[in-house]
Design an enzyme around this catalytic site. Structure first.
Site, PDB file in Angstrom:
ATOM      1  CG  HIS A  87      14.924  14.682  71.365  1.00  0.00           C
ATOM      2  ND1 HIS A  87      14.627  15.242  72.593  1.00  0.00           N
ATOM      3  CD2 HIS A  87      14.990  13.341  71.553  1.00  0.00           C
ATOM      4  CE1 HIS A  87      14.521  14.267  73.477  1.00  0.00           C
ATOM      5  NE2 HIS A  87      14.736  13.109  72.877  1.00  0.00           N
TER       6      HIS A  87
ATOM      7  N   GLY B  87      12.284  10.550  80.357  1.00  0.00           N
ATOM      8  CA  GLY B  87      13.055  10.832  81.566  1.00  0.00           C
ATOM      9  C   GLY B  87      12.228  10.848  82.836  1.00  0.00           C
TER      10      GLY B  87
ATOM     11  CG  ASN C 228      19.190  11.427  72.629  1.00  0.00           C
ATOM     12  OD1 ASN C 228      20.285  11.996  72.686  1.00  0.00           O
ATOM     13  ND2 ASN C 228      18.054  12.092  72.570  1.00  0.00           N
TER      14      ASN C 228
ATOM     15  CD  GLU D  60      15.305  15.940  76.046  1.00  0.00           C
ATOM     16  OE1 GLU D  60      16.451  15.745  75.605  1.00  0.00           O
ATOM     17  OE2 GLU D  60      14.636  15.049  76.643  1.00  0.00           O
TER      18      GLU D  60
HETATM   19  P1  13P Z   1      14.500   8.374  78.384  1.00  0.00           P
HETATM   20  O1  13P Z   1      14.762   6.988  77.887  1.00  0.00           O
HETATM   21  O2  13P Z   1      15.545   8.851  79.382  1.00  0.00           O
HETATM   22  O3  13P Z   1      13.105   8.557  78.843  1.00  0.00           O
HETATM   23  O4  13P Z   1      14.698   9.371  77.115  1.00  0.00           O
HETATM   24  C1  13P Z   1      14.040   9.096  75.939  1.00  0.00           C
HETATM   25  C2  13P Z   1      14.538  10.021  74.894  1.00  0.00           C
HETATM   26  O5  13P Z   1      14.291  11.211  74.936  1.00  0.00           O
HETATM   27  C3  13P Z   1      15.350   9.467  73.818  1.00  0.00           C
HETATM   28  O6  13P Z   1      15.529  10.386  72.807  1.00  0.00           O
END
Ligand code: 13P
Length: 258
Positions: free
Chosen positions: A98, A176, A11, A100
């Protein structure tokens, strides 16, 4: 890992500009054979077509998916992108729900469910992302939150349509942040999600659905996570932006099934 082919997603979120995206796609096409693992990358909308062209020109098996979609076919929905537009640019996979989208943009389960239906009706494969917040985990609500997001996100989806649905379990506190769920914690959550799918559908359907883990998955922890019986792949953010890291995670997934 039962007989489910592992699936690894990258992603790219709202990262990279055109040349970076083309360079990353070129590097991945050269590094990834895709043997035994299904690989999909999710670039930002403007780069779907150029990135898909790189993979097509290099005869790469890597697929391109969209990070979101809108459920209406067309009309006065400023800023949204329809599924038929995504089809036009060579995309047949879409990520929906997702964290976010849920927690930054404010998407609710009802909208997510509408998107899931629209995408499945349009013939897409859907990656439905779910997962709990840190405070929910601390209150012991992880399974409760996941059950709710699975049940509401998939409301009205048939067992037959589930053949085109992947679940991405992404604990929000691990995204993240560099904090990864332990393989045991992730396995426990995945097994509970599969149990929920069994309750909604049946054992056969639940056993066939792939459940990806997402949240700070890296080359150093991918092998242990992917070795868990109910973890069928990964959805990777930060580490998917580097060819070597993403390729190493794909190799780890291939190694688990080899
Ligand atoms: P990270 O691997 O940066 O933690 O992100 C995971 C994510 O949200 C994939 O959709």
């Amino acid at each position: 890992m039962a007989s489910r082919t592992p699936t690894i997603g990258g992603n790219w979120k709202m990262n990279l500009h055109l040349q970076d995206a083309l360079d990353l796609a070129t590097g991945l096409a050269d590094a990834v054979t895709g043997a035994g693992v299904q690989v999909t990358v999710f670039p930002a909308f403007p780069y779907l077509m150029p990135v898909a062209s790189v993979f097509a020109n290099k005869h790469s098996p890597i697929r391109v998916g969209a990070q979101d979609c809108y459920h209406q076919p067309n009309g006065a929905f400023t800023g949204e992108v329809s599924l038929s537009m995504l089809q036009d640019v060579g995309c047949s996979v879409v990520l929906i729900g997702h964290s976010e989208r849920r927690h930054v943009v404010g998407e609710a389960d009802a909208l997510i469910n509408q998107k899931v239906h629209a995408a499945l009706d349009a013939g897409f494969e859907v990656v439905l992302a779910i997962g709990e917040l840190l405070e929910q985990r601390e209150q012991g609500m992880t399974d409760f939150v996941n059950y709710g997001q699975v049940c509401l996100g998939l409301a009205g989806v048939s067992a037959e349509q589930m053949a085109r649905v992947t679940i991405a379990y992404e604990p929000v506190w691990a995204i993240g942040t560099g904090k990864t769920a332990t393989p045991e914690d992730a396995q426990q959550a995945h097994a509970a999600i599969r149990g929920c799918l069994k309750g909604i559908y049946n054992d056969e359907t639940a056993q066939a659905v792939r459940i990806q883990y997402g949240g700070s998955m890296k080359p150093g922890n991918a092998g242990d996570l992917l070795a868990q019986p109910d973890i069928d792949g990964g959805l990777i953010g930060g580490a998917s932006l580097k060819v070597e890291d993403f390729a190493a995670i794909i190799d780890a997934a291939a190694g688990v099934t080899a």
